[in-house]
Design a protein around this motif. Structure first.
Motif, PDB file in Angstrom:
ATOM      1  N   HIS A  76       0.853  -1.188   0.000  1.00  0.00           N
ATOM      2  CA  HIS A  76       0.000   0.000   0.000  1.00  0.00           C
ATOM      3  C   HIS A  76       0.888   1.237   0.000  1.00  0.00           C
ATOM      4  O   HIS A  76       1.584   1.514   0.984  1.00  0.00           O
ATOM      5  CB  HIS A  76      -0.905  -0.020   1.241  1.00  0.00           C
ATOM      6  N   LEU A  77       0.875   1.964  -1.112  1.00  0.00           N
ATOM      7  CA  LEU A  77       1.672   3.170  -1.243  1.00  0.00           C
ATOM      8  C   LEU A  77       0.765   4.379  -1.399  1.00  0.00           C
ATOM      9  O   LEU A  77      -0.347   4.279  -1.929  1.00  0.00           O
ATOM     10  CB  LEU A  77       2.597   3.088  -2.462  1.00  0.00           C
ATOM     11  N   GLY A  78       1.255   5.529  -0.947  1.00  0.00           N
ATOM     12  CA  GLY A  78       0.515   6.775  -1.107  1.00  0.00           C
ATOM     13  C   GLY A  78       1.298   7.931  -0.514  1.00  0.00           C
ATOM     14  O   GLY A  78       2.203   7.726   0.295  1.00  0.00           O
ATOM     15  N   VAL A  79       0.951   9.145  -0.929  1.00  0.00           N
ATOM     16  CA  VAL A  79       1.636  10.330  -0.398  1.00  0.00           C
ATOM     17  C   VAL A  79       0.614  11.378   0.017  1.00  0.00           C
ATOM     18  O   VAL A  79      -0.479  11.470  -0.548  1.00  0.00           O
ATOM     19  CB  VAL A  79       2.611  10.949  -1.432  1.00  0.00           C
ATOM     20  N   ASP A  80       0.999  12.145   1.037  1.00  0.00           N
ATOM     21  CA  ASP A  80       0.241  13.334   1.413  1.00  0.00           C
ATOM     22  C   ASP A  80       1.205  14.511   1.463  1.00  0.00           C
ATOM     23  O   ASP A  80       2.312  14.440   0.917  1.00  0.00           O
ATOM     24  CB  ASP A  80      -0.505  13.118   2.733  1.00  0.00           C
TER      25      ASP A  80
ATOM     26  N   ASN B  51       4.820  13.272   3.459  1.00  0.00           N
ATOM     27  CA  ASN B  51       5.819  12.386   2.859  1.00  0.00           C
ATOM     28  C   ASN B  51       6.134  12.732   1.403  1.00  0.00           C
ATOM     29  O   ASN B  51       7.177  12.329   0.880  1.00  0.00           O
ATOM     30  CB  ASN B  51       5.433  10.908   3.001  1.00  0.00           C
ATOM     31  N   SER B  52       5.292  13.517   0.733  1.00  0.00           N
ATOM     32  CA  SER B  52       5.684  13.992  -0.601  1.00  0.00           C
ATOM     33  C   SER B  52       6.890  14.926  -0.488  1.00  0.00           C
ATOM     34  O   SER B  52       7.776  14.919  -1.348  1.00  0.00           O
ATOM     35  CB  SER B  52       4.508  14.705  -1.282  1.00  0.00           C
TER      36      SER B  52
ATOM     37  N   PHE C 261       9.128   5.752   3.360  1.00  0.00           N
ATOM     38  CA  PHE C 261       8.352   6.992   3.241  1.00  0.00           C
ATOM     39  C   PHE C 261       7.069   6.785   2.441  1.00  0.00           C
ATOM     40  O   PHE C 261       6.066   7.448   2.690  1.00  0.00           O
ATOM     41  CB  PHE C 261       9.199   8.080   2.573  1.00  0.00           C
ATOM     42  N   LEU C 262       7.094   5.871   1.471  1.00  0.00           N
ATOM     43  CA  LEU C 262       5.922   5.667   0.623  1.00  0.00           C
ATOM     44  C   LEU C 262       4.889   4.730   1.234  1.00  0.00           C
ATOM     45  O   LEU C 262       3.707   4.795   0.879  1.00  0.00           O
ATOM     46  CB  LEU C 262       6.366   5.100  -0.730  1.00  0.00           C
TER      47      LEU C 262
END
Length: 491
Positions: A77-81, A84-85, A127-128
């Protein structure tokens, strides 16, 4: 606009790592080129991700979620806000500069770059990841190669430094692992998915005694990596004896990974425990700021001064974390980025000085600005940034932290301001004895970073410090889209 694929940021360094395994060890130029390309492309992708992130919508974006071990709730499960971007951007710039600066490595070049790429891959993955299992897995992937890199390519006390750093980091990681497993078991969801656990905790918080237990374990475990006083002693010797690239990555990025974990897993998920324990952390933060700053004032080794300085500056991050308001959290994330760039640049410059002079002792240096004007000027600008001079990113970050802390901890905030004075003193001392005054005759033939390719990694990092310092809204709008939500959940 095409949506970024976050997996590419992980897969491209992994592809470069695979290619290095088939390149003969004597093809050092090819090894360096492959390594450079495989960190440059993720850096470019991280810029794309940052630019494409919609801060008005907020939340996690560009999400990829593939179930992996379904019975245990583990998924890729990857994602950025907004947080962490920005950390991806920090890692991209720092890792690219670290690879370029590693040209000074002459022995076992292939093994060196393989281990360096493993560290970069692990940090990107952590981080991702929006899955706690994968976060911890990638965190360990990033940490393990550091022992070998210090032990093989480090300075005179490399064996001692590698062992001490590893023992502290393993102890911290083990404590944090207990906390994360307890979080998994106590959530009642049978999942490691951070988004699901956040939703559960928002509507049905855990009992306060469970929160206290998990919070202490996570903050203590990752606090060791973030050099919370009195668990900081591994860092100065670790950074002092490490090869330049590892000093840059660890002080610049891996420590921020620990701060990121505390925000994600401790403060946001366990707000009641945070209100109970973070005031104590704020007090310890002042010990970080003042005590480590005073110790830096007594040092004569340039890299040890920077090591203790890094520990001192982590106090401002801990102080900001204890504020529970948006401005303080903005300052924390801003400082994570600003200090990361500044620390990476400072250790890169110290490494160049050591490579040229074969010493880091200020008593043996002096007048280096005469023979190395570019390196000397860059070091002076780093010192100004570290001391919080306006025009650099650190000034904005530290002001935000101090403003956020003033309402809740006015006395501690005054002491934290005194820490900036101490910072200015020991850095001015380093400039005075290292770069000003008469030139030591044996250093009259030293070579400055004169070509554009030699200057390029320093220019990238310095330009980021100045750009963000002069245009802080470039990142503040991104940060606040996430910190505002966290502050609301804690208040």
């Amino acid at each position: 606009m095409m949506t970024p694929n976050l997996s590419f940021i992980l897969l491209l360094p992994l592809l470069g790592l695979g290619l290095l395994c088939f390149v003969p060890s004597d093809k050092t130029c090819l090894i360096r080129r492959i390594s450079g390309i495989t960190v440059l492309i993720p850096f470019i992708l991280s810029i794309w991700v940052y630019a494409a992130y919609d801060h008005l919508s907020g939340g996690f974006q560009f999400v990829q979620n593939i179930p992996w071990v379904v019975p245990f709730g583990i998924s890729y499960h990857l994602g950025v806000d907004g947080i962490n971007s920005l950390m991806l951007l920090l890692l991209g710039a720092t890792s690219f500069a670290a690879v370029l600066i590693s040209k000074s490595v002459k022995e076992r070049v292939k093994e060196y770059y393989i281990l360096l790429l493993i560290t970069v891959i692990g940090t990107y993955g952590a981080f991702l990841s929006l899955d706690i299992f994968f976060f911890y897995f990638f965190h360990e992937v990033a940490t393990v190669p550091i022992f070998f890199m210090i032990a093989i390519w480090g300075s005179a006390r490399r064996e001692f430094a590698a062992m001490k750093l590893t023992l502290f980091l393993v102890a911290g990681a083990s404590i944090a692992l207990i906390g994360l497993i307890t979080l998994y078991l106590s959530s009642g969801l049978q999942t490691f998915d951070l988004v699901q656990i956040q939703a559960q905790m928002a509507s049905h918080p855990m009992p306060i005694y469970v929160q206290d237990c998990i919070f202490i374990l996570i903050v203590l475990g990752f606090g060791i990596t973030l050099t919370l006083w009195p668990f900081y002693t591994w860092a100065p010797v670790g950074y002092g004896e490490a090869p330049t690239a590892i000093s840059m990555l660890h002080a610049g990025v891996l420590k921020k990974l620990a701060a990121y974990a505390i925000i994600r897993f401790a403060i946001q998920l366990m707000p009641q425990a945070a209100h109970t324990w973070m005031p104590l952390v704020a007090v310890l933060a002042i010990f970080n700021i003042i005590y480590c700053g005073l110790v830096a004032l007594t040092q004569r080794d340039l890299k040890y001064i920077l090591g203790y300085s890094s520990c001192s500056h982590m106090g401002y991050i801990f102080l900001g974390l204890a504020c529970f308001n948006t401005i303080g959290l903005n300052g924390v994330v801003f400082l994570m980025f600003a200090h990361g760039i500044m620390a990476a640049l400072a250790f890169a410059l110290a490494g160049y000085v050591e490579e040229q002079t074969h010493t880091r002792n200020l008593d043996e240096l002096g007048g280096l600005l005469k023979c190395m004007p570019f390196i000397g000027t860059c070091f002076m600008m780093v010192a100004f940034a570290s001391a919080g001079v306006p025009g650099f990113a650190n000034f904005v970050a530290e002001i935000l932290v101090l403003l956020g802390a003033w309402d809740r901890y006015p006395f501690l905030t005054v002491l934290a301001v005194f820490g900036l004075v101490v910072t200015a003193i020991y850095l001015l001392k380093a400039i005075r004895f290292g770069f000003q005054g008469p030139l030591n005759p044996k250093f009259s033939t030293l070579v400055d970073a004169s070509s554009l390719s030699a200057k390029f990694p320093y220019i990238i990092l310095l330009a980021l410090l100045i750009l963000v310092g002069c245009l802080p809204t470039v990142i503040l709008t991104h940060i606040e889209s996430s910190t505002r939500v966290i502050a609301r959940s804690v208040s």
